[in-house]
Enzyme design. Structure first.
Site, short mmCIF file in Angstrom:
data_model
loop_
_atom_site.label_atom_id
_atom_site.label_comp_id
_atom_site.label_asym_id
_atom_site.label_seq_id
_atom_site.Cartn_x
_atom_site.Cartn_y
_atom_site.Cartn_z
N GLU A 301 -26.51 -4.83 -21.74
CA GLU A 301 -26.58 -4.01 -20.52
C GLU A 301 -25.37 -4.25 -19.63
OE1 GLU A 301 -30.45 -3.89 -18.41
OE2 GLU A 301 -31.17 -5.03 -20.13
N LYS A 500 -6.34 -10.20 -43.33
CA LYS A 500 -7.26 -10.97 -42.48
C LYS A 500 -7.18 -10.35 -41.09
CE LYS A 500 -7.84 -15.74 -40.80
NZ LYS A 500 -7.24 -17.08 -40.93
N CYS A 548 -12.45 -11.69 -39.03
CA CYS A 548 -12.25 -13.00 -38.42
C CYS A 548 -12.21 -12.79 -36.91
CB CYS A 548 -10.93 -13.59 -38.90
SG CYS A 548 -10.54 -15.21 -38.22
N ASP A 556 -21.14 -10.33 -38.23
CA ASP A 556 -22.32 -9.49 -38.09
C ASP A 556 -22.31 -8.42 -39.17
OD1 ASP A 556 -20.81 -7.06 -36.98
OD2 ASP A 556 -20.25 -8.62 -35.55
N ASP A 570 -13.59 -21.42 -37.67
CA ASP A 570 -12.30 -22.13 -37.66
C ASP A 570 -12.49 -23.61 -37.98
OD1 ASP A 570 -10.49 -20.14 -37.33
OD2 ASP A 570 -10.23 -20.41 -35.16
N GLU A 636 -5.12 -35.21 -57.32
CA GLU A 636 -5.80 -34.22 -56.49
C GLU A 636 -5.53 -32.80 -57.00
OE1 GLU A 636 -6.00 -36.15 -52.03
OE2 GLU A 636 -4.02 -35.71 -52.86
C1 GLA Z 1 -7.70 -17.70 -35.54
C2 GLA Z 1 -8.22 -17.74 -36.95
C3 GLA Z 1 -7.46 -18.79 -37.72
C4 GLA Z 1 -5.99 -18.48 -37.70
C5 GLA Z 1 -5.51 -18.37 -36.27
C6 GLA Z 1 -4.08 -17.88 -36.21
O1 GLA Z 1 -8.04 -18.83 -34.83
O2 GLA Z 1 -9.57 -17.95 -36.98
O3 GLA Z 1 -7.94 -18.87 -39.03
O4 GLA Z 1 -5.76 -17.29 -38.39
O5 GLA Z 1 -6.30 -17.48 -35.52
O6 GLA Z 1 -3.63 -17.77 -34.93
#
Ligand code: GLA
Length: 752
Positions: A301, A500, A548, A556, A570, A636
């Site tokens: 709202e 992304k 992202c 969502d 993040d 690794e």
């Molecule tokens: C956000 C994203 C990160 C990265 C930074 C870049 O925080 O979630 O994964 O891409 O921006 O600025």
């Protein structure tokens, strides 16, 4: 009750005969005025009553017969009676369960789904049944994401309500997907009067429950710690969550789950409401004076006051409803399948997603073209499919203070052209992905210098900064068109295979320098974002978009319509991720969860966790890496090669299998979950030991979803287990895993 009956419904031949109908999930009973919505495991009933009000009769476990005996009529003090009920004091909309309660619509004092203000400042309208239609297939909503289904998978019920005095028409839309146990709801609001009206509140779904005793699950959080699990009783009063940030937000997810108090993961009644919208929202659970519970899910709202001119229509975002009589896990599985098969689209909906190496935690802003080519070389060596060039490649971006909006390749910094970088990556056999943040602008950018009026800001006031950036006015077409051109140019020239799409701040000012009324800006902004994404995914059908917003700030079902995966958080710390991914799993499938292995000590928490554990946790999502392989030992690297192979081997099971939460990492010392194929013939079990204590006790985790009459072989040790034993007694989590140690077991049915 006698004398109650239904007035004036005209049935079409299609409804009467059912001829040519692929599914018969919606029926209308003329004599009682009842609509029956049936899915495999649930029933939903609505009744048009004698006064034309639309009452909600029932939603829950599948039942037979009409449920209007649940309605009770008493003279209740201080609960009004609508004018047309004459001197009947036992008829009150303040107590009756309703389908779409309206403020000012006949005497309901509870929280409404709709609030409208007329030009003269009169609040309220009184919506009564006009007619309905039952249609094959699932309705869609112009400009908004929504569940889609084929004609043989779904039916639509459209109930039209009208208020001739206010000149308002509400078309309630119900999509029924019987095999998926999903019912969707949305509403279209039209002004057929002579004057402009303002919509001040619009919830797309309302669920009234006559019973009193419920608990609510909701998911709260913050940047880098999203979707924490919370379960609390529904008490008298209102419990309201939502977002006023113009995004669905890190703080609360647009998902509500209502459950009986004794409901567990695999027992009991529960309901989910998931909002297919990525902007601000409001979800409410209100327990009224009679102990009844009302759930509402709709638009925030805050700063919402949408003008509708005569002849105009407003489409509200959709809510997905589902019910489980077998506990929360089953409820989540229904949402998972629903989202995976009826929200996510495109080439990557079902297929194997590329395993990627992202440059962000590997080198942040400090790289050039050669650095990225080196990453690509390493990626190839490790069997990784794609390198993602994260933030820092455009304008004059050396840190997060400049250049957003200047979507042209910084050849000076990179030491090569975009075409050249792309060619070199492709020559190495590695796919090329790129980061963008289309909705944002830095004050230090050519774009802002040229168009300072393109940001959301209150006239004569400096806008609120966040991460030193401002929000572009995506409610204006000239703004989105300009950014669209810039981004498409990059994608085309760079032969980019993955984007992304980031969004690194919350909206604050809902003011557009265009001619728009402020009360429509936040909603129109979302339409602008969706339109951009729709155009983008149509123009580049092979492009994989990962959503992202500072990680999972816009996680969502709305975003998943365009981007089949979303960077979950993040926070890449494997231990925190166990909890974040657990909370996320209540509403969203694992194939939507962006998850990467990052370096240790972890950049967000400083925690050191083994590569083995990091691999297992990231494998419960889309899987990828976010580190500089050049800093790794040979041992690794070898482990990573194995992880990549394992991720491919189990990729399909993780994407398409049923997801089982086996513990609650917010309350248990172990985080454990499993992916089980739908036929129960194979299972991938993953667990992390979250707590270590002196003289450690052993936790046993019971598997679920296996066949109770089949033998299984566990792949690593080759040992035979019986399904009944794995589900009854469970698996011991060995204390010698150590703190944050992890284990993964793969069980395959032994067929004789
Ligand atoms: C956000 C994203 C990160 C990265 C930074 C870049 O925080 O979630 O994964 O891409 O921006 O600025």
């Amino acid at each position: 009750m006698t004398g109650r009956g239904f007035l004036g419904i005209v049935e079409t031949d299609y409804q009467k005969t059912g001829e040519g109908r692929d599914v018969m999930s919606i029926t209308f009973e003329q004599e009682s005025g009842i609509f029956y919505l049936e899915t495999k495991e649930s029933s939903y009933q609505i009744q048009v009553d004698e006064y034309g009000y639309l009452l909600h009769l029932y939603y829950g476990k599948k039942v037979v017969g009409r449920m209007d005996d649940l309605l009770t009529y008493y003279d209740r003090g201080f609960s009004g009676n609508p004018w047309e009920a004459g001197n009947r004091r036992d008829y009150s909309l303040d107590a009756l369960p309703q389908e779409f309660p309206v403020q000012g619509g006949g005497g309901d004092y509870r929280s409404p789904a709709l609030r409208v203000r007329s030009q003269k400042g009169i609040y309220g309208c009184c919506l009564k049944y006009r007619d309905h239609r039952i249609l094959p297939g699932k309705y869609s909503i112009k400009g908004l994401p929504a569940v889609y289904a084929s004609q043989d998978e779904a039916e639509t019920l459209q109930i039209c309500l009208e208020d001739p005095v206010a000149g308002i028409r509400a078309e309630l839309l119900y999509g029924v997907l019987p095999e998926r146990d999903l019912i969707t709801r949305s509403v279209r609001l039209s002004n057929f009067g002579q004057e402009r009206i303002h919509l001040e509140k619009v919830a797309s779904a309302c669920l009234d429950f006559a019973a009193a005793n419920y608990e609510l699950l909701s998911f709260y959080g913050r940047h880098a710690m999203e979707r924490n699990w919370q379960r609390s009783p529904v008490n008298h009063g209102s419990f309201v969550i939502g977002s006023t940030r113009g995004t669905s937000s890190h703080q609360y997810n647009p998902l509500l789950i209502l459950a009986d108090p004794d409901t567990t993961e695999d027992f009991g009644n529960c309901y989910a409401l998931s909002y297919v919208y990525s902007g601000g929202f409001q979800a409410e659970a209100q327990k009224d004076q009679y102990g009844q519970v009302r759930l509402l899910m709709g638009l925030s709202e805050d700063q919402f006051c949408y003008p509708l001119e005569p002849g105009e229509t407003f489409a509200a975002p959709e809510v997905i409803l589902t019910y489980s009589g077998d506990g929360l896990n089953r409820l989540s599985q229904k949402l998972h399948t629903g989202i995976r098969r009826h929200i996510c689209r495109g080439k990557y909906r079902d297929g194997q997603r590329p395993i990627l190496l992202n440059s962000w935690e590997a080198s942040y802003f400090h790289y050039d073209g050669e650095t990225i080519c080196r990453l690509a070389g390493q990626a190839r060596e490790l069997g990784i499919d794609m390198v993602v060039l994260d933030d820092g490649w455009f304008g004059r971006r050396e840190d997060d203070n400049s250049s957003l909006g200047d979507w042209y390749f910084n050849e000076g910094k990179m030491g090569m052209s975009l075409e050249c970088l792309s060619q070199r990556l492709h020559d190495l056999g590695v796919k090329f992905g790129i980061w963008v943040e289309p909705e944002m602008v830095s004050e230090d950018s050519d774009l802002y210098r040229a168009h300072p009026d393109w940001v959301l800001a209150v006239p004569q006031r400096g806008p609120v900064r966040s991460r030193n950036q401002l929000v572009l006015d995506f409610s204006r077409r000239e703004v989105t068109d300009d950014i669209y051109q810039r981004i498409c140019d990059v994608l085309e020239r760079g032969k980019v295979e993955y984007v992304k799409w980031d969004m690194n701040r919350s909206l604050y000012e809902a003011f557009s320098a265009g001619t728009k009324e402020p009360g429509r800006v936040l909603y129109d902004y979302m339409l602008g974002v969706y339109d951009f994404l729709e155009r983008l995914t149509r123009r580049f059908p092979d492009l994989l978009v990962e959503g992202c917003s500072g990680g999972g700030g816009r996680f969502d079902a709305g975003m998943l319509y365009y981007a089949p995966q979303i960077w979950c958080s993040d926070n890449t710390d494997a231990v925190d991720r166990v909890r974040i991914q657990y909370g996320t799993s209540f509403g969203y499938p694992a194939c939507a969860v962006g998850a990467h292995v990052s370096a240790v000590p972890n950049h967000q928490t400083g925690r050191v966790v083994s590569l083995h554990t990091r691999g297992i946790v990231a494998m419960a999502g889309t899987f990828g890496y976010e580190l500089d392989p050049a800093l790794l030992s040979e041992k690794e690297k070898e482990e990573i090669r194995q992880q990549v192979k394992t991720a491919r081997t189990y990729g399909r099971l993780i994407r398409e299998g049923l997801y089982y939460r086996l513990t609650n990492p917010f309350t248990d010392g172990v985080g454990a979950w499993a992916f089980v194929s739908e036929d129960g013939s194979e299972a991938l079990f993953q667990a992390v030991l979250l707590e270590m204590h002196g003289n450690m006790t052993v936790s046993y985790v019971r598997l679920r979803g296996l066949k109770s009459d089949a033998w299984y072989r566990e792949e690593s040790a080759g040992r035979r287990y019986h399904g009944s034993a794995l589900m009854a007694a469970g698996i011991p989590i060995p204390a010698n895993l150590g703190e944050y140690g992890a284990m993964q077991l793969y069980f395959k049915e032994i067929k004789t």
